[in-house]
Scaffold this motif. Sequence first.
Motif, mmCIF file in Angstrom:
data_model
loop_
_atom_site.group_PDB
_atom_site.id
_atom_site.type_symbol
_atom_site.label_atom_id
_atom_site.label_comp_id
_atom_site.label_asym_id
_atom_site.label_seq_id
_atom_site.Cartn_x
_atom_site.Cartn_y
_atom_site.Cartn_z
ATOM 1 N N ARG A 161 1.565 14.031 2.472
ATOM 2 C CA ARG A 161 2.498 12.935 2.714
ATOM 3 C C ARG A 161 3.437 12.775 1.532
ATOM 4 O O ARG A 161 3.027 12.868 0.384
ATOM 5 C CB ARG A 161 1.694 11.642 2.909
ATOM 6 C CG ARG A 161 2.521 10.386 2.981
ATOM 7 C CD ARG A 161 1.639 9.170 3.181
ATOM 8 N NE ARG A 161 1.547 8.820 4.588
ATOM 9 C CZ ARG A 161 0.861 7.774 5.049
ATOM 10 N NH1 ARG A 161 0.179 7.013 4.215
ATOM 11 N NH2 ARG A 161 0.836 7.499 6.315
ATOM 12 N N HIS A 174 0.869 -1.183 0.000
ATOM 13 C CA HIS A 174 0.000 0.000 0.000
ATOM 14 C C HIS A 174 0.903 1.229 0.000
ATOM 15 O O HIS A 174 1.191 1.797 1.046
ATOM 16 C CB HIS A 174 -0.920 -0.027 1.212
ATOM 17 C CG HIS A 174 -1.835 -1.212 1.215
ATOM 18 N ND1 HIS A 174 -2.947 -1.279 0.422
ATOM 19 C CD2 HIS A 174 -1.778 -2.384 1.888
ATOM 20 C CE1 HIS A 174 -3.560 -2.439 0.595
ATOM 21 N NE2 HIS A 174 -2.856 -3.133 1.485
ATOM 22 N N LEU A 175 1.337 1.623 -1.177
ATOM 23 C CA LEU A 175 2.387 2.638 -1.286
ATOM 24 C C LEU A 175 1.905 4.020 -0.878
ATOM 25 O O LEU A 175 2.691 4.870 -0.490
ATOM 26 C CB LEU A 175 2.932 2.677 -2.711
ATOM 27 C CG LEU A 175 3.519 1.359 -3.238
ATOM 28 C CD1 LEU A 175 4.078 1.559 -4.635
ATOM 29 C CD2 LEU A 175 4.592 0.816 -2.310
ATOM 30 N N PHE A 176 0.601 4.263 -0.992
ATOM 31 C CA PHE A 176 0.081 5.596 -0.655
ATOM 32 C C PHE A 176 -0.516 5.584 0.755
ATOM 33 O O PHE A 176 -0.160 6.387 1.583
ATOM 34 C CB PHE A 176 -0.948 6.037 -1.692
ATOM 35 C CG PHE A 176 -0.366 6.122 -3.076
ATOM 36 C CD1 PHE A 176 0.382 7.230 -3.458
ATOM 37 C CD2 PHE A 176 -0.513 5.086 -3.992
ATOM 38 C CE1 PHE A 176 0.953 7.303 -4.718
ATOM 39 C CE2 PHE A 176 0.054 5.153 -5.255
ATOM 40 C CZ PHE A 176 0.791 6.261 -5.621
ATOM 41 N N GLU A 177 -1.408 4.638 1.003
ATOM 42 C CA GLU A 177 -1.994 4.512 2.339
ATOM 43 C C GLU A 177 -2.549 3.096 2.486
ATOM 44 O O GLU A 177 -3.023 2.498 1.523
ATOM 45 C CB GLU A 177 -3.108 5.549 2.538
ATOM 46 C CG GLU A 177 -3.812 5.517 3.889
ATOM 47 C CD GLU A 177 -2.890 5.753 5.081
ATOM 48 O OE1 GLU A 177 -2.032 4.874 5.351
ATOM 49 O OE2 GLU A 177 -3.036 6.796 5.748
ATOM 50 N N ARG A 179 8.023 7.646 2.132
ATOM 51 C CA ARG A 179 7.324 6.483 2.688
ATOM 52 C C ARG A 179 7.901 5.183 2.112
ATOM 53 O O ARG A 179 8.087 4.198 2.829
ATOM 54 C CB ARG A 179 5.830 6.607 2.374
ATOM 55 C CG ARG A 179 4.964 5.456 2.875
ATOM 56 C CD ARG A 179 3.493 5.821 2.694
ATOM 57 N NE ARG A 179 2.624 4.664 2.602
ATOM 58 C CZ ARG A 179 2.055 4.069 3.637
ATOM 59 N NH1 ARG A 179 2.297 4.513 4.853
ATOM 60 N NH2 ARG A 179 1.256 3.035 3.459
ATOM 61 N N LEU A 180 8.198 5.205 0.815
ATOM 62 C CA LEU A 180 8.764 4.023 0.168
ATOM 63 C C LEU A 180 10.114 3.664 0.794
ATOM 64 O O LEU A 180 10.484 2.503 0.875
ATOM 65 C CB LEU A 180 8.931 4.303 -1.331
ATOM 66 C CG LEU A 180 9.185 3.107 -2.244
ATOM 67 C CD1 LEU A 180 7.934 2.240 -2.340
ATOM 68 C CD2 LEU A 180 9.585 3.578 -3.643
ATOM 69 N N TYR A 204 5.409 10.290 -0.665
ATOM 70 C CA TYR A 204 5.374 8.861 -0.973
ATOM 71 C C TYR A 204 6.763 8.309 -1.265
ATOM 72 O O TYR A 204 7.031 7.139 -0.997
ATOM 73 C CB TYR A 204 4.416 8.600 -2.132
ATOM 74 C CG TYR A 204 3.040 9.102 -1.810
ATOM 75 C CD1 TYR A 204 2.346 8.564 -0.725
ATOM 76 C CD2 TYR A 204 2.460 10.154 -2.499
ATOM 77 C CE1 TYR A 204 1.106 9.056 -0.366
ATOM 78 C CE2 TYR A 204 1.220 10.647 -2.159
ATOM 79 C CZ TYR A 204 0.551 10.094 -1.089
ATOM 80 O OH TYR A 204 -0.672 10.581 -0.724
ATOM 81 N N MET A 262 5.308 8.297 -9.145
ATOM 82 C CA MET A 262 5.446 8.904 -7.826
ATOM 83 C C MET A 262 6.483 10.023 -7.911
ATOM 84 O O MET A 262 7.538 9.836 -8.513
ATOM 85 C CB MET A 262 5.925 7.781 -6.901
ATOM 86 C CG MET A 262 5.964 8.069 -5.458
ATOM 87 S SD MET A 262 6.633 6.611 -4.583
ATOM 88 C CE MET A 262 5.198 5.558 -4.452
#
Lengths: 327, 301
Positions: free
Chosen positions: B173, A246-249, B178-179, B175, B211
């Motif tokens: 956010r 779930h790369l975004f959320e 996050r990755l 991404y 992204m």
Amino acid sequence: MVMEIVCPAGTPAALRAAVRAGAHTVYCGFNDETNARNFPGLNFDRSEMREGVDFAHAHGARVLVAINTFPRAGDQSIWHRAIDDAKLSGADAVILADAGLLDYAARTHPGLRLHLSVQAAAANADIINFYAGTFGVKRVVLPRVLSVPEIAAINAETDVETEVFVFGGLCVMAEGRCSLSSYATGLSPNMNGVCSPASHVKYHDNNGELDAKLGGFTIHRAAKDEPAPYPTLCKGCFSAGGQTGHLFEDPVSLNAEQLIPQLQKAGVRALKIEGRQRSKSYVAQVVRNFRAAVDALEAGRPLPEGMLARLSEGQAMTTGAYKKTWR
Amino acid sequence: MELTVGPNQFFWSAETWSAFYEGLADAPVDRVVLGELVCSKRLPFYQDRIPEALTALAKAGKEAVLTSLALVTLKRERKLTAELAEIGVTVEINDMTALAHLPKGVGFHVGPLVNVYNEGTLAWLASLGARRICLPPELPLASVESLARAGTGLGVAIEVWGHGRMPLAISGRCYHARLHKRTKDNCQFACEEDPDGLEVRTLEGRPFMAMNGVQTLSDSYACADYQVEALAAAGVSALRLSPQSHGFARLYQLYRERLDGTLPAGAIADEVRRTSPETRLSDGFLVGPSGVSWSAVPALP
């Protein structure tokens, strides 16, 4: 002042249930593309809206009418009529996102109270004060990109009331500024009032696994005994940079109940619950819990803990952007 | 029709950035929008080069325009947005926040990340001083036609997203961070490895999105090649080309020739596919059932 609970109502029955359960305020929309929950079988026709407003007022509650999609060029009159009819129904305010609509409402109905929809994604005090100065906006629903300290900073710099989401579905992208859905399906929140629409969802048995497709794109795969979540684009499963997930959320929903005292300290006036597509019993239960929480806060009692766990069974919860590490 | 080069959406090194804008001085384009659109953390790496680029572009006869950030939340981002108005160059607003800072009576441009979906919003922006509006890529041809008509009456030039990966969403956010299991505030600039965005695939392995830090783009490159005549007939005044790391100089030549009528419909698409077979094209927001789709036929025969 006790914090105001703003509840969703997708049907007249849900409106009555929310009011009876203690909602200070209910928000709803007309049954067309003028609102961001334009789902089959949901929302109010003109006479239902008038009756709903009468019912709420008779019980001391307020009604806000969400007209929060962006009017289609050439067809603005549909949206203008929605504002005119909301005013006629006696609604306490309209919730708008489009600048052209705000301009129309301010010029045509100077007495009508205007709230700025989350779909306008007004994320700082400068733009909020600009909307207030230009259109007389009295309240802003803050986008879900802000932390609690950032919300406090905004409130320190504006007289416009702030309303924040505390429970239900969670947009990961800045609201009103996302066209992922129309890229994949042709239908978007801004233009059609739908996101990742059910009309474009297909489930497909893939050798014992269940693939969930949106617009033909497989964005979730569940083993036989796993629950298959609804394929909402920003909470889908994707691959990038050698990772799959779930790369975004994650498929989570928002629950900020334990942050209510902090939100109050931050100067937030109203707490909003997402879910006009939800049943009246769901709405009633969420309302009862949140009403109990703000009443407890007002009386100086501790907040009831884990009050909504049962409603979110099978679904993970997040406090979203309210905690800075979410970013 | 004119050609506008939109702001670079990606995080490029300062050297690459300078070389790109130096190259545009001789390009057959009318207008260049530059500055940071996506993430304020990228700006310090090349901010000191902006004045020089503005001067060089103006000297070369281009209209040089500065973009605002797409999402303004932090104090320093508000300050940056306020300062934009003081530089003395036309500003392209890509977040309504910039409106709060522009001095009254000063003309400005509106970028594709401001929601201009209808005549009411267009007229309101025109009353504040908007002189040019690049429409959101999401709009269908019918809306473009209505808005171009309204723009003509109000003295507002209408521009349409012509070529490049389309901005589909902006978020609080990051991404890329996050990755890499980081947060936005400690991102360590994970996005700098991907000068055209990082490919995001669906579970069946189909390329779908790209992204780019806090931004999500389409995987496909929008390409208005087949729709040039329809857009011209609608009264659109300019096409916007979005910077990409490879082949951009050839791309603006092709579009110039296409707009001048020396290349037929389909010639740009053919060359892009020949020289870059992995590039997927789309024009579905304008003329198709969904944004990702590709017509390969002119809407106006």
